[in-house]
Design a protein around this motif. Structure first.
Motif, PDB file in Angstrom:
ATOM      1  N   MET A  47      10.124   9.030   7.530  1.00 26.83           N
ATOM      2  CA  MET A  47       8.968   8.566   8.308  1.00 26.83           C
ATOM      3  C   MET A  47       7.714   9.218   7.748  1.00 26.83           C
ATOM      4  O   MET A  47       7.351  10.330   8.125  1.00 26.83           O
ATOM      5  CB  MET A  47       9.151   8.948   9.783  1.00 26.83           C
ATOM      6  N   PRO A  48       7.039   8.540   6.807  1.00 25.12           N
ATOM      7  CA  PRO A  48       5.751   9.052   6.317  1.00 25.12           C
ATOM      8  C   PRO A  48       4.631   8.648   7.268  1.00 25.12           C
ATOM      9  O   PRO A  48       4.877   7.979   8.280  1.00 25.12           O
ATOM     10  CB  PRO A  48       5.604   8.360   4.962  1.00 25.12           C
ATOM     11  N   ASN A  49       3.418   9.054   6.975  1.00 22.31           N
ATOM     12  CA  ASN A  49       2.273   8.580   7.756  1.00 22.31           C
ATOM     13  C   ASN A  49       1.161   8.117   6.827  1.00 22.31           C
ATOM     14  O   ASN A  49       1.226   8.308   5.603  1.00 22.31           O
ATOM     15  CB  ASN A  49       1.794   9.629   8.767  1.00 22.31           C
ATOM     16  N   THR A  50       0.151   7.491   7.385  1.00 25.25           N
ATOM     17  CA  THR A  50      -0.838   6.807   6.548  1.00 25.25           C
ATOM     18  C   THR A  50      -1.666   7.715   5.642  1.00 25.25           C
ATOM     19  O   THR A  50      -2.122   7.245   4.597  1.00 25.25           O
ATOM     20  CB  THR A  50      -1.789   5.939   7.402  1.00 25.25           C
ATOM     21  N   PRO A  51      -1.885   9.002   5.948  1.00 21.70           N
ATOM     22  CA  PRO A  51      -2.567   9.840   4.957  1.00 21.70           C
ATOM     23  C   PRO A  51      -1.816   9.950   3.628  1.00 21.70           C
ATOM     24  O   PRO A  51      -2.384  10.428   2.639  1.00 21.70           O
ATOM     25  CB  PRO A  51      -2.669  11.198   5.662  1.00 21.70           C
ATOM     26  N   ALA A  52      -0.569   9.487   3.607  1.00 27.59           N
ATOM     27  CA  ALA A  52       0.161   9.415   2.335  1.00 27.59           C
ATOM     28  C   ALA A  52      -0.577   8.550   1.321  1.00 27.59           C
ATOM     29  O   ALA A  52      -0.417   8.721   0.110  1.00 27.59           O
ATOM     30  CB  ALA A  52       1.560   8.851   2.563  1.00 27.59           C
ATOM     31  N   LEU A  53      -1.397   7.631   1.819  1.00 28.58           N
ATOM     32  CA  LEU A  53      -2.138   6.742   0.923  1.00 28.58           C
ATOM     33  C   LEU A  53      -3.115   7.506   0.037  1.00 28.58           C
ATOM     34  O   LEU A  53      -3.500   7.016  -1.032  1.00 28.58           O
ATOM     35  CB  LEU A  53      -2.894   5.685   1.732  1.00 28.58           C
ATOM     36  N   ASN A  99       0.807  -1.217   0.000  1.00 28.97           N
ATOM     37  CA  ASN A  99       0.000   0.000   0.000  1.00 28.97           C
ATOM     38  C   ASN A  99       0.839   1.266   0.000  1.00 28.97           C
ATOM     39  O   ASN A  99       0.611   2.183  -0.795  1.00 28.97           O
ATOM     40  CB  ASN A  99      -0.946   0.006   1.199  1.00 28.97           C
ATOM     41  N   MET A 100       1.832   1.356   0.902  1.00 24.72           N
ATOM     42  CA  MET A 100       2.621   2.571   0.990  1.00 24.72           C
ATOM     43  C   MET A 100       3.543   2.735  -0.214  1.00 24.72           C
ATOM     44  O   MET A 100       3.653   3.829  -0.783  1.00 24.72           O
ATOM     45  CB  MET A 100       3.435   2.587   2.288  1.00 24.72           C
ATOM     46  N   GLY A 101       4.211   1.654  -0.616  1.00 25.10           N
ATOM     47  CA  GLY A 101       5.078   1.738  -1.778  1.00 25.10           C
ATOM     48  C   GLY A 101       4.305   2.109  -3.027  1.00 25.10           C
ATOM     49  O   GLY A 101       4.735   2.951  -3.832  1.00 25.10           O
ATOM     50  N   SER A 102       3.143   1.514  -3.212  1.00 23.57           N
ATOM     51  CA  SER A 102       2.326   1.817  -4.386  1.00 23.57           C
ATOM     52  C   SER A 102       1.766   3.241  -4.322  1.00 23.57           C
ATOM     53  O   SER A 102       1.615   3.903  -5.356  1.00 23.57           O
ATOM     54  CB  SER A 102       1.180   0.809  -4.509  1.00 23.57           C
ATOM     55  N   ALA A 103       1.470   3.721  -3.104  1.00 23.61           N
ATOM     56  CA  ALA A 103       0.994   5.101  -2.964  1.00 23.61           C
ATOM     57  C   ALA A 103       2.073   6.081  -3.407  1.00 23.61           C
ATOM     58  O   ALA A 103       1.791   7.056  -4.124  1.00 23.61           O
ATOM     59  CB  ALA A 103       0.584   5.373  -1.521  1.00 23.61           C
ATOM     60  N   LEU A 104       3.305   5.833  -2.987  1.00 21.32           N
ATOM     61  CA  LEU A 104       4.411   6.677  -3.435  1.00 21.32           C
ATOM     62  C   LEU A 104       4.566   6.620  -4.942  1.00 21.32           C
ATOM     63  O   LEU A 104       4.677   7.649  -5.618  1.00 21.32           O
ATOM     64  CB  LEU A 104       5.711   6.233  -2.759  1.00 21.32           C
ATOM     65  N   LEU A 105       4.581   5.410  -5.462  1.00 16.46           N
ATOM     66  CA  LEU A 105       4.766   5.222  -6.903  1.00 16.46           C
ATOM     67  C   LEU A 105       3.662   5.904  -7.701  1.00 16.46           C
ATOM     68  O   LEU A 105       3.927   6.557  -8.721  1.00 16.46           O
ATOM     69  CB  LEU A 105       4.820   3.725  -7.221  1.00 16.46           C
ATOM     70  N   GLY A 106       2.441   5.770  -7.254  1.00 13.22           N
ATOM     71  CA  GLY A 106       1.339   6.436  -7.942  1.00 13.22           C
ATOM     72  C   GLY A 106       1.524   7.943  -7.963  1.00 13.22           C
ATOM     73  O   GLY A 106       1.242   8.610  -8.964  1.00 13.22           O
ATOM     74  N   GLY A 107       2.037   8.485  -6.853  1.00 14.81           N
ATOM     75  CA  GLY A 107       2.309   9.918  -6.797  1.00 14.81           C
ATOM     76  C   GLY A 107       3.404  10.327  -7.759  1.00 14.81           C
ATOM     77  O   GLY A 107       3.331  11.382  -8.405  1.00 14.81           O
ATOM     78  N   TRP A 108       4.450   9.490  -7.882  1.00 18.91           N
ATOM     79  CA  TRP A 108       5.521   9.802  -8.837  1.00 18.91           C
ATOM     80  C   TRP A 108       4.984   9.871 -10.265  1.00 18.91           C
ATOM     81  O   TRP A 108       5.330  10.780 -11.017  1.00 18.91           O
ATOM     82  CB  TRP A 108       6.616   8.750  -8.770  1.00 18.91           C
ATOM     83  N   LEU A 109       4.163   8.903 -10.604  1.00 21.52           N
ATOM     84  CA  LEU A 109       3.616   8.872 -11.967  1.00 21.52           C
ATOM     85  C   LEU A 109       2.707  10.079 -12.204  1.00 21.52           C
ATOM     86  O   LEU A 109       2.734  10.679 -13.284  1.00 21.52           O
ATOM     87  CB  LEU A 109       2.852   7.573 -12.204  1.00 21.52           C
ATOM     88  N   ASP A 110       1.920  10.440 -11.202  1.00 25.78           N
ATOM     89  CA  ASP A 110       1.036  11.595 -11.332  1.00 25.78           C
ATOM     90  C   ASP A 110       1.836  12.878 -11.549  1.00 25.78           C
ATOM     91  O   ASP A 110       1.353  13.814 -12.194  1.00 25.78           O
ATOM     92  CB  ASP A 110       0.151  11.756 -10.092  1.00 25.78           C
TER      93      ASP A 110
END
Length: 268
Positions: free
Chosen positions: A116-122, A13-24
């Motif tokens: 240290m990220p937090n869950t709203p990063a999702l 979830n967290m890794g994919s959230a970061l990756l999705g943000g990079w692509l965006d």
């Protein structure tokens, strides 16, 4: 977004959230390879956009390696990454409680950023605290910031132990807010509201107040005072919460416990 070959270890979830943000933000999907033994529902749509996927570490030298696996998986999952790294490869870790020393022990000497990220990063509304070791250049910091900002603001600290304090404030912080909503809803139900209505009121109140803080230039203390009429209902409630600094002292105790536990976990 930066122009670099990126290896992402962990497509949860967290890794994919970061990756999705990079692509965006415009990162070329072809420049990213995700190493994960399985493709979950969070990762599959990103692979469909052209992100590479491998169950093992691929050949080639990557400019940036992002560690997004659970801390207990680090000792087994991280060492194979050496085959895909150069001496100058930047390592960015979001593995909670894993120190830079522990990462260096697994990978050798590299510029390493512990974040240290937090869950709203999702949902792209997180905040991340970060610290870089002495090998981390300004260019490395800029690259790490660009990646981590995909999920929200990035705040740098000057000493690694302060990451434990970041954990206490923002890393664990969403749980405090969720519990506040729980308590508000429970109290509302005890005042006679239907439980589902009390919960809806609490959820929207917490969410709306948070959004107002983000959008306003005023500090929280000013926003609090703006809501509080002298001798009114809000004042009556705040007299209970703020009397003898009741809530402030409780939060200090709670967050101190979170910081101390973060330090214990980092020591293993």
């Amino acid at each position: 977004m930066i122009d670099a070959r990126i290896l992402l270890l962990g497509g949860g979830n967290m890794g994919s959230a970061l990756l999705g943000g990079w692509l965006d933000k415009g990162l070329d999907a072809a420049k990213v390879t995700v190493v994960d033994p399985a493709v979950g529902p969070a990762l599959q749509p990103l692979i469909d956009k052209g992100v590479g996927h491998s169950t093992t570490v691929p050949d080639g030298a990557f400019d940036i390696v992002v560690l997004a696996v659970k801390p207990q998986m680090m000792s087994a999952a991280v060492p194979p990454l050496k085959a895909a790294m150069q001496p100058e490869t930047l390592v960015v870790s979001i593995a909670a409680g894993t120190t830079i020393a522990a990462i260096e022990e697994l990978l050798g000497e590299h510029p390493v950023v512990r974040a240290m990220p937090n869950t709203p990063a999702l949902i792209g509304r997180g905040v991340t605290g970060a610290y870089g070791n002495e090998r981390t250049s300004e260019a490395n910091r800029a690259a790490a910031t660009a990646l981590l900002e995909a999920s929200g603001p990035v705040e740098w600290v000057d000493e690694e132990p302060l990451i434990d304090a970041v954990t206490a404030v923002s890393g664990s912080g969403p749980a405090y807010v969720f519990h506040l909503a729980e308590c508000m809803a429970k109290a509302g139900a005890e005042l006679g509201l239907p439980a589902d209505l009390a919960m809806r009121l609490a959820r929207h109140t917490v969410a709306g107040a948070g959004e107002l803080m983000i959008r306003s230039d005023d500090p929280p203390a000013t926003l609090r005072k703006n809501v509080t009429s002298p001798n009114g209902t809000t004042q009556a409630a705040l007299d209970v919460l703020m009397g003898e600094e009741r809530l402030a002292k409780l939060m200090q105790e709670a967050m101190g416990a979170a910081r101390d536990r973060a330090g214990e976990l980092a020591k293993g």
